[in-house]
Structures are given as structure tokens and as C-alpha cells.
Motif scaffolding. Sequence first.
Motif, mmCIF file in Angstrom:
data_model
loop_
_atom_site.group_PDB
_atom_site.id
_atom_site.type_symbol
_atom_site.label_atom_id
_atom_site.label_comp_id
_atom_site.label_asym_id
_atom_site.label_seq_id
_atom_site.Cartn_x
_atom_site.Cartn_y
_atom_site.Cartn_z
ATOM 1 N N LEU A 1 0.818 -1.216 0.000
ATOM 2 C CA LEU A 1 0.000 0.000 0.000
ATOM 3 C C LEU A 1 0.852 1.265 0.000
ATOM 4 O O LEU A 1 0.581 2.201 -0.744
ATOM 5 C CB LEU A 1 -0.926 0.022 1.222
ATOM 6 C CG LEU A 1 -2.159 -0.845 1.136
ATOM 7 C CD1 LEU A 1 -2.824 -0.959 2.506
ATOM 8 C CD2 LEU A 1 -3.138 -0.273 0.122
ATOM 9 N N ILE A 2 1.883 1.291 0.839
ATOM 10 C CA ILE A 2 2.639 2.540 0.951
ATOM 11 C C ILE A 2 3.728 2.683 -0.100
ATOM 12 O O ILE A 2 4.280 3.763 -0.257
ATOM 13 C CB ILE A 2 3.213 2.749 2.369
ATOM 14 C CG1 ILE A 2 4.242 1.694 2.716
ATOM 15 C CG2 ILE A 2 2.112 2.799 3.397
ATOM 16 C CD1 ILE A 2 4.972 1.980 4.008
ATOM 17 N N THR A 3 4.030 1.618 -0.833
ATOM 18 C CA THR A 3 5.038 1.724 -1.892
ATOM 19 C C THR A 3 4.421 1.665 -3.277
ATOM 20 O O THR A 3 5.136 1.692 -4.274
ATOM 21 C CB THR A 3 6.098 0.608 -1.761
ATOM 22 O OG1 THR A 3 5.456 -0.668 -1.872
ATOM 23 C CG2 THR A 3 6.847 0.717 -0.454
ATOM 24 N N HIS A 4 3.100 1.607 -3.347
ATOM 25 C CA HIS A 4 2.402 1.470 -4.627
ATOM 26 C C HIS A 4 2.696 2.643 -5.564
ATOM 27 O O HIS A 4 2.872 2.463 -6.759
ATOM 28 C CB HIS A 4 0.901 1.331 -4.381
ATOM 29 C CG HIS A 4 0.101 1.149 -5.620
ATOM 30 N ND1 HIS A 4 0.170 0.009 -6.384
ATOM 31 C CD2 HIS A 4 -0.769 1.968 -6.244
ATOM 32 C CE1 HIS A 4 -0.634 0.129 -7.424
ATOM 33 N NE2 HIS A 4 -1.212 1.306 -7.356
ATOM 34 N N ASP A 5 2.728 3.839 -5.034
ATOM 35 C CA ASP A 5 3.014 5.034 -5.829
ATOM 36 C C ASP A 5 4.289 5.679 -5.320
ATOM 37 O O ASP A 5 4.681 5.478 -4.175
ATOM 38 C CB ASP A 5 1.863 6.045 -5.708
ATOM 39 C CG ASP A 5 0.608 5.571 -6.413
ATOM 40 O OD1 ASP A 5 0.724 5.058 -7.536
ATOM 41 O OD2 ASP A 5 -0.481 5.720 -5.832
ATOM 42 N N ASP A 6 4.895 6.494 -6.173
ATOM 43 C CA ASP A 6 6.114 7.181 -5.745
ATOM 44 C C ASP A 6 5.825 8.549 -5.143
ATOM 45 O O ASP A 6 6.734 9.305 -4.838
ATOM 46 C CB ASP A 6 7.115 7.292 -6.901
ATOM 47 C CG ASP A 6 6.593 8.132 -8.054
ATOM 48 O OD1 ASP A 6 5.385 8.410 -8.084
ATOM 49 O OD2 ASP A 6 7.401 8.508 -8.921
ATOM 50 N N VAL A 7 4.554 8.872 -4.989
ATOM 51 C CA VAL A 7 4.161 10.132 -4.360
ATOM 52 C C VAL A 7 3.130 9.840 -3.282
ATOM 53 O O VAL A 7 2.449 8.816 -3.315
ATOM 54 C CB VAL A 7 3.576 11.134 -5.386
ATOM 55 C CG1 VAL A 7 4.636 11.579 -6.369
ATOM 56 C CG2 VAL A 7 2.381 10.557 -6.111
ATOM 57 N N ALA A 8 3.008 10.749 -2.329
ATOM 58 C CA ALA A 8 2.015 10.594 -1.267
ATOM 59 C C ALA A 8 0.613 10.670 -1.868
ATOM 60 O O ALA A 8 0.403 11.319 -2.893
ATOM 61 C CB ALA A 8 2.200 11.684 -0.214
ATOM 62 N N PRO A 9 -0.358 10.018 -1.244
ATOM 63 C CA PRO A 9 -1.727 10.050 -1.764
ATOM 64 C C PRO A 9 -2.286 11.467 -1.827
ATOM 65 O O PRO A 9 -1.811 12.380 -1.147
ATOM 66 C CB PRO A 9 -2.520 9.218 -0.759
ATOM 67 C CG PRO A 9 -1.533 8.533 0.094
ATOM 68 C CD PRO A 9 -0.240 9.251 -0.021
ATOM 69 N N LEU A 10 -3.306 11.620 -2.620
ATOM 70 C CA LEU A 10 -3.962 12.910 -2.803
ATOM 71 C C LEU A 10 -4.370 13.533 -1.478
ATOM 72 O O LEU A 10 -4.240 14.734 -1.274
ATOM 73 C CB LEU A 10 -5.201 12.705 -3.689
ATOM 74 C CG LEU A 10 -6.078 13.908 -3.948
ATOM 75 C CD1 LEU A 10 -5.314 14.930 -4.779
ATOM 76 C CD2 LEU A 10 -7.342 13.483 -4.668
ATOM 77 N N TRP A 11 -4.850 12.723 -0.538
ATOM 78 C CA TRP A 11 -5.365 13.245 0.726
ATOM 79 C C TRP A 11 -4.283 13.654 1.706
ATOM 80 O O TRP A 11 -4.576 14.247 2.733
ATOM 81 C CB TRP A 11 -6.299 12.228 1.379
ATOM 82 C CG TRP A 11 -5.771 10.840 1.458
ATOM 83 C CD1 TRP A 11 -6.068 9.809 0.611
ATOM 84 C CD2 TRP A 11 -4.855 10.304 2.410
ATOM 85 N NE1 TRP A 11 -5.389 8.678 0.984
ATOM 86 C CE2 TRP A 11 -4.639 8.951 2.089
ATOM 87 C CE3 TRP A 11 -4.184 10.827 3.511
ATOM 88 C CZ2 TRP A 11 -3.797 8.129 2.820
ATOM 89 C CZ3 TRP A 11 -3.339 10.007 4.242
ATOM 90 C CH2 TRP A 11 -3.158 8.675 3.891
ATOM 91 N N TRP A 12 -3.026 13.337 1.429
ATOM 92 C CA TRP A 12 -1.950 13.662 2.370
ATOM 93 C C TRP A 12 -1.766 15.176 2.415
ATOM 94 O O TRP A 12 -1.609 15.811 1.380
ATOM 95 C CB TRP A 12 -0.653 13.003 1.934
ATOM 96 C CG TRP A 12 0.347 12.916 3.044
ATOM 97 C CD1 TRP A 12 1.091 13.931 3.556
ATOM 98 C CD2 TRP A 12 0.694 11.756 3.784
ATOM 99 N NE1 TRP A 12 1.886 13.482 4.569
ATOM 100 C CE2 TRP A 12 1.661 12.140 4.731
ATOM 101 C CE3 TRP A 12 0.286 10.430 3.745
ATOM 102 C CZ2 TRP A 12 2.228 11.246 5.626
ATOM 103 C CZ3 TRP A 12 0.846 9.546 4.629
ATOM 104 C CH2 TRP A 12 1.809 9.952 5.557
ATOM 105 N N PRO A 13 -1.785 15.781 3.600
ATOM 106 C CA PRO A 13 -1.649 17.242 3.687
ATOM 107 C C PRO A 13 -0.313 17.736 3.134
ATOM 108 O O PRO A 13 0.724 17.122 3.351
ATOM 109 C CB PRO A 13 -1.730 17.523 5.191
ATOM 110 C CG PRO A 13 -2.325 16.306 5.797
ATOM 111 C CD PRO A 13 -1.961 15.155 4.906
ATOM 112 N N ARG A 14 -0.395 18.845 2.408
ATOM 113 C CA ARG A 14 0.782 19.484 1.830
ATOM 114 C C ARG A 14 0.767 20.953 2.230
ATOM 115 O O ARG A 14 -0.260 21.615 2.086
ATOM 116 C CB ARG A 14 0.761 19.344 0.309
ATOM 117 C CG ARG A 14 0.990 17.914 -0.149
ATOM 118 C CD ARG A 14 0.568 17.715 -1.601
ATOM 119 N NE ARG A 14 0.968 16.408 -2.089
ATOM 120 C CZ ARG A 14 0.305 15.283 -1.837
ATOM 121 N NH1 ARG A 14 -0.776 15.309 -1.104
ATOM 122 N NH2 ARG A 14 0.728 14.130 -2.310
ATOM 123 N N PRO A 15 1.902 21.469 2.723
ATOM 124 C CA PRO A 15 1.929 22.880 3.114
ATOM 125 C C PRO A 15 1.611 23.768 1.910
ATOM 126 O O PRO A 15 2.176 23.601 0.844
ATOM 127 C CB PRO A 15 3.356 23.120 3.594
ATOM 128 C CG PRO A 15 4.040 21.813 3.585
ATOM 129 C CD PRO A 15 3.195 20.830 2.860
#
Length: 156
Positions: A47-61
Motif C-alpha cells: 500500500l505505501i510503496t504502490h506510488d512514488d508520491v504521497a496520496p492525494l489526501w496527504w496534507p501538503r503545506p
Amino acid sequence: MTNEHDGCRVSIDGVAPAVVVLLREAAEIAASHGRRRIGFDDLHAALITHDDVAPLWWPRPEGPDYSRHPDSSRIMYTESDGETKPLDHGILHDDLRGETEPLTFDRYRDLVLHWVPGPAPDEPGPASPATVTYEVTGPHAEDFRRMIEQQETHQS
């Protein structure tokens, strides 16, 4: 000592194709670590290595604020003026890159649970709810069955 092996066969009816990909990735992770069965840790790693970027819902400054509509599977977008609207356009991959905010485990769990989609009445797919069945075999089959059923009882 018996030469009989333990086995657990699982059938899932009503699964999104992406879940098949994740299960296969988990199987590859297990095999690459010398194991012949998928465990919880393999699923989590997939699950956590499926994509090379954080999921859409992950907060970004200072990034866009996406959320899930509470009554549907619609993704919502909060604009800089604070107005929240349904996201009607494709999500740019660049929106997912860059800095992410660190999360505590509690915040991570809350975000994951918040992003579970609601009903999607117009969704093409199975006519009935998803089901998971299993069959265990081997010398420890009864122990495995008790463990599975005990876990189901604790989660109900």
C-alpha cells in the motif's frame, strides 16, 4: 512430524482491479523476503510503496486541500477563497509532488478512514456487496480458522 503443509485460499467477490494489483505486489514483496504467503506487513508495504508520491489526501503545506464528500465518493476541492466544490477536472500529477506534512499515527489513521468513499449509486460494478471467503487446510487449519473467526468477532 508430518510433511503436510498449511494452506489458506481466499476468494474475493466484488473487488476493485487496483486491489488485485496491490495483492500481487504484496505477493512479490513476500517472495522477495523468502516467504510463500502474504502477511499483513506485506500488504501494508504494498500500500505505501504502490506510488512514488504521497496520496492525494496527504496534507501538503500551502498545497490544494482535497477531501471526500461525506455522502458519496466525490472528491472535493477547497479553493484559496475557502469555497469547497466538487472536483470536476483531472488531478494534475504536479499537485501530488513536493513537500508533505509529517503525520502522527492517529492523524494518518483518521485521514485514511475519512477517505473511504461513500455510496456511489451510479457506479458500474457488482450487483451485490463484496464478500470474502476462505478455506484453510493442513495440520494447523483449525487453529487458523479459530484465529480468523476470533478476529472477525473482535471487529464486529
